[in-house]
Write an enzyme that holds these catalytic residues in place. Structure first.
Site, PDB file in Angstrom:
ATOM      1  N   HIS A 230     -34.512 -93.605 -99.595  1.00 28.24           N
ATOM      2  CA  HIS A 230     -35.323 -92.614-100.250  1.00 28.24           C
ATOM      3  C   HIS A 230     -36.269 -93.393-101.162  1.00 28.24           C
ATOM      4  CE1 HIS A 230     -31.551 -90.263-100.122  1.00 28.24           C
ATOM      5  NE2 HIS A 230     -32.347 -89.465 -99.191  1.00 28.24           N
TER       6      HIS A 230
ATOM      7  N   HIS B 222     -30.563 -93.229-102.267  1.00 28.32           N
ATOM      8  CA  HIS B 222     -30.312 -94.650-101.833  1.00 28.32           C
ATOM      9  C   HIS B 222     -31.748 -95.174-101.320  1.00 28.32           C
ATOM     10  CE1 HIS B 222     -30.961 -92.896 -97.781  1.00 28.32           C
ATOM     11  NE2 HIS B 222     -30.130 -91.913 -98.006  1.00 28.32           N
TER      12      HIS B 222
ATOM     13  N   LYS C 137     -26.426 -86.092-104.527  1.00 24.71           N
ATOM     14  CA  LYS C 137     -25.840 -87.387-103.991  1.00 24.71           C
ATOM     15  C   LYS C 137     -26.702 -88.725-104.402  1.00 24.71           C
ATOM     16  CE  LYS C 137     -24.085 -84.974 -99.788  1.00 24.71           C
ATOM     17  NZ  LYS C 137     -24.318 -84.926 -98.342  1.00 24.71           N
TER      18      LYS C 137
HETATM   19  N1  ARG Z   1     -33.070 -85.523 -97.365  1.00 31.03           N
HETATM   20  C1  ARG Z   1     -32.766 -85.937 -95.994  1.00 31.03           C
HETATM   21  C2  ARG Z   1     -32.164 -87.437 -96.155  1.00 31.03           C
HETATM   22  O1  ARG Z   1     -31.938 -87.682 -97.340  1.00 31.03           O
HETATM   23  C3  ARG Z   1     -34.304 -86.463 -95.720  1.00 31.03           C
HETATM   24  C4  ARG Z   1     -35.232 -85.371 -95.222  1.00 31.03           C
HETATM   25  C5  ARG Z   1     -36.226 -85.854 -94.276  1.00 31.03           C
HETATM   26  N2  ARG Z   1     -37.494 -84.882 -94.101  1.00 31.03           N
HETATM   27  C6  ARG Z   1     -36.961 -83.965 -93.023  1.00 31.03           C
HETATM   28  N3  ARG Z   1     -38.022 -82.817 -92.884  1.00 31.03           N
HETATM   29  N4  ARG Z   1     -36.098 -83.761 -92.455  1.00 31.03           N
HETATM   30  O2  ARG Z   1     -31.472 -87.800 -95.288  1.00 31.03           O
END
Ligand code: ARG
Length: 643
Positions: A171, A168, A165
């Site tokens: 991130h 964005h 994905k």
């Molecule tokens: N991969 C998730 C996203 O892009 C963020 C992860 C955040 N960390 C967690 N432990 N939930 O939305």
């Protein structure tokens, strides 16, 4: 290129030589601590007020006109009225070698350092301690009096993109803020574990596998895994949407015909076949086989993951970030999730609802947290379930003292639910060691070629833009030895400084023109300030290794003295940043310094001054360069020497 965070650790100073009677007081590491100690002891002697109380109330000042340290007398909570006490204390404060007689400002007692000793201490420390000046590794010790007890450990989870994905803005911000926090805790002496929790599991990997079978290419995968997987994912999703549309229209047709009383069994049978062979259904089955541990399905997924990580690593390196652990949703063990589920059940927290297991937070004193599904009807875990498993696993594996999740504000509810569930599971202790560091949204992040998909695109685009900005000044451009590399670094600096300029919680507009400008408090301006100080050193004709031998008492002008006072604060800025956990705390300080510098150049000339004055001034400028450098490094920037 500058060394990365790994080497920041080597730069952290600790001191056990002279422990102070006061808490968190490190006179060898923090210049201002030695002044606090001196003032507290002397003021206590003449007033009878507890020295430690005075020590802990002596605050740093936001502007230099308020003194170098300020004592809010009401905070001492004495019987005498503050307005009287402040005058009494000012009169009684004994003559001192280090500070001028204190001044009364309202109910504050303001202390100004005497220039002579301050000049000497600050400049000689900076010039000898260099990149470690201001660091304080004692902060991270479990017991500062006994270093053998080891350091406190912190996990910083940040960046955490989703494979296949887009990377964005959320991130991007998590990467920048998380990288900064990792550096900060490192120079404060903590044992820092940088963790990337990838979105690397779920039905979308079934979708991706179906896409790869149809549109994938081994060559393209090897060349650009992240980009190729993304393309494949977009294509297969388009097909899935088309098929879903077809399914919908057939269902409509069946409904219409049934209404008219016609026989639809043939169309129905056809549709069932179509659905079973649809990409979405195949993806669901494929993901199920991954969950069941089918070796070939798992092997393909692992290849996608491994190749993506290789590529991520390259990009993170450009931001001076290197993760200690690539964890991810896929890595959470079912045993951990089951154990958590069991603990919640035993605590009487979960309930069944239409076949799914849910938690209704209303019933547990938190109506704002709504309800959450812990296990789906079909028995599969969710994003939240994996986080519950992961928090316990991390505690067992790393025995951390603190853990920070650097995640966008949009996920505030998710993390609140996670911490609450951890408490409800009977792990109050664990929940209390965890914290969500959140940040606001970035609006309008797009490259000139369209919307941003990957971190690489963003960095390339700001680099290009920066190159244009630099080329606009032809004469200067001609002097830059390697414009490609410089514009690349300046571009990265632009993005990062724009991101770190406001408070974390506020969002901002992604503005390519504003961030790459040399005017205003921007990344390029900060880099320029650093490069200018470097160039001054090169052009001075002085032996820069002899700066420590300069006579610092020759620095007497207000510009010079104020700059030294500001440099003395650097250690306190770090301590304060540890409280705010905001990059802007450091950035504001650095901009304050660069503004002071630019108004000093005409007043404090090096070239053309008497040799000993020139040497002292150069020592001052080089000390400022060092602190600017240290601050930029902490923010994750690469200070450039020429531009
Ligand atoms: N991969 C998730 C996203 O892009 C963020 C992860 C955040 N960390 C967690 N432990 N939930 O939305």
């Amino acid at each position: 290129m500058d060394a990365t965070a790994a080497s920041l650790q080597a730069l952290t100073l600790t001191s056990t030589e002279r422990l102070s009677q006061f808490p968190d007081c490190y006179p060898d590491l923090n210049v201002m601590d030695s002044y606090r100690e001196h003032i507290a002891q002397n003021l206590s002697k003449v007033s009878g007020i507890d020295a430690e109380l005075i020590y802990t109330r002596l605050a740093w000042t936001s502007t230099l006109d308020k003194g170098d340290l300020s004592l809010p007398v009401p905070a001492l909570r004495q019987k005498t009225k503050p307005a009287e006490l402040v005058k009494e204390l000012a009169e009684k404060f004994p003559e001192s070698d280090l500070v001028l007689p204190p001044t009364v400002f309202g109910t504050h007692l303001q202390f100004f350092c005497k220039p002579g000793p301050l000049n000497q201490t600050v400049l000689s420390r900076i010039l000898s301690q260099k990149a470690s000046y201001g660091t304080n590794g004692n902060q991270g010790l479990k017991d500062p009096a006994d270093p053998s007890k080891g350091r406190k450990r912190i996990i910083i989870e940040f960046s955490s993109p989703n494979i296949a994905k887009a990377f964005h803005a959320g991130h991007l911000r998590s990467t920048i803020i998380g990288g900064f926090l990792a550096n900060l805790y490192t120079v404060l002496g903590w044992d820092v574990i940088k963790m990337n929790y990838l979105g690397d599991w779920g039905k979308q990997y079934g979708v991706l596998a179906m896409g790869f079978a149809k549109y994938g290419s081994e060559d393209a995968l090897a060349q650009n895994p992240i980009g190729h997987l993304f393309d494949v994912y977009v294509k297969i999703n388009k097909l899935i949407t088309e098929q879903a549309d077809h399914i919908k229209s057939q269902q409509q047709l069946i409904a219409d015909l049934t209404n008219k009383g016609e026989d639809t069994s043939n169309i129905k049978a056809e549709l069932d076949e179509y659905v079973a062979a649809s990409e979405d259904e195949k993806a669901r089955r494929y993901f199920k086989s991954m969950e069941d541990g089918d070796p070939s399905a798992v092997a393909l997924w692992r290849r996608f993951r491994d190749l993506s990580i290789i590529k991520y690593k390259e990009t993170y390196a450009r931001l001076n970030i290197d993760f200690d652990v690539y964890s991810g949703e896929s890595q959470v063990k079912s045993e951990s999730m089951n154990a958590a589920h069991k603990a919640l059940k035993e605590a009487g927290v979960v309930e069944e609802s239409e076949g799914a297991t849910i938690v209704d937070f209303k019933k547990h004193g938190d109506k704002n947290l709504g309800t959450a599904v812990i296990v789906r009807k079909d028995g599969t875990p969710l994003y939240l379930t994996r986080d519950i498993g992961a928090i316990v696993e991390r505690d067992e594996e790393y025995h951390f003292d603190r853990m920070i999740y650097v995640v966008a504000s949009q996920q505030e509810l998710h993390l609140k639910q996670l911490f609450k569930l951890t408490k409800l599971m009977g792990r109050e202790d664990l929940a209390s060691r965890c914290k969500h560091i959140q940040f606001g949204m970035v609006h309008g992040m797009s490259t000139r070629k369209g919307t941003v998909k990957f971190l690489d695109d963003i960095l390339r685009d700001v680099g290009d833009k920066m190159h244009d900005v630099m080329r606009a000044n032809e004469a200067k451009y001609a002097q830059v030895p390697n414009p490609e590399q410089v514009s690349d670094i300046l571009g990265i600096t632009s993005v990062m400084v724009q991101d770190q300029t406001g408070k974390r919680g506020n969002g901002y507009e992604f503005n390519l023109n504003a961030m790459t400008s040399f005017e205003g408090d921007t990344g390029p301006y900060l880099q320029y300030a650093h490069a200018r100080l470097c160039s001054m050193g090169r052009k001075s004709g002085l032996d820069l290794t002899k700066l420590g031998e300069a006579d610092f008492s020759l620095l007497t002008e207000p510009h010079a003295l104020n700059l030294i006072r500001l440099l003395a604060q650097w250690s306190d800025v770090l301590v304060n940043t540890a409280k705010t956990e905001e990059p802007v705390t450091i950035l504001s300080y650095l901009f304050k310094m660069t503004h002071m510098l630019s108004s000093s150049y005409d007043v404090l000339k090096v070239v053309g001054s008497e040799p000993d004055v020139a040497l002292a001034r150069m020592a001052l400028y080089y000390s400022a360069r060092q602190v600017l450098h240290n601050g930029m490094r902490l923010l994750g920037l690469n200070p450039v020497e020429r531009m």
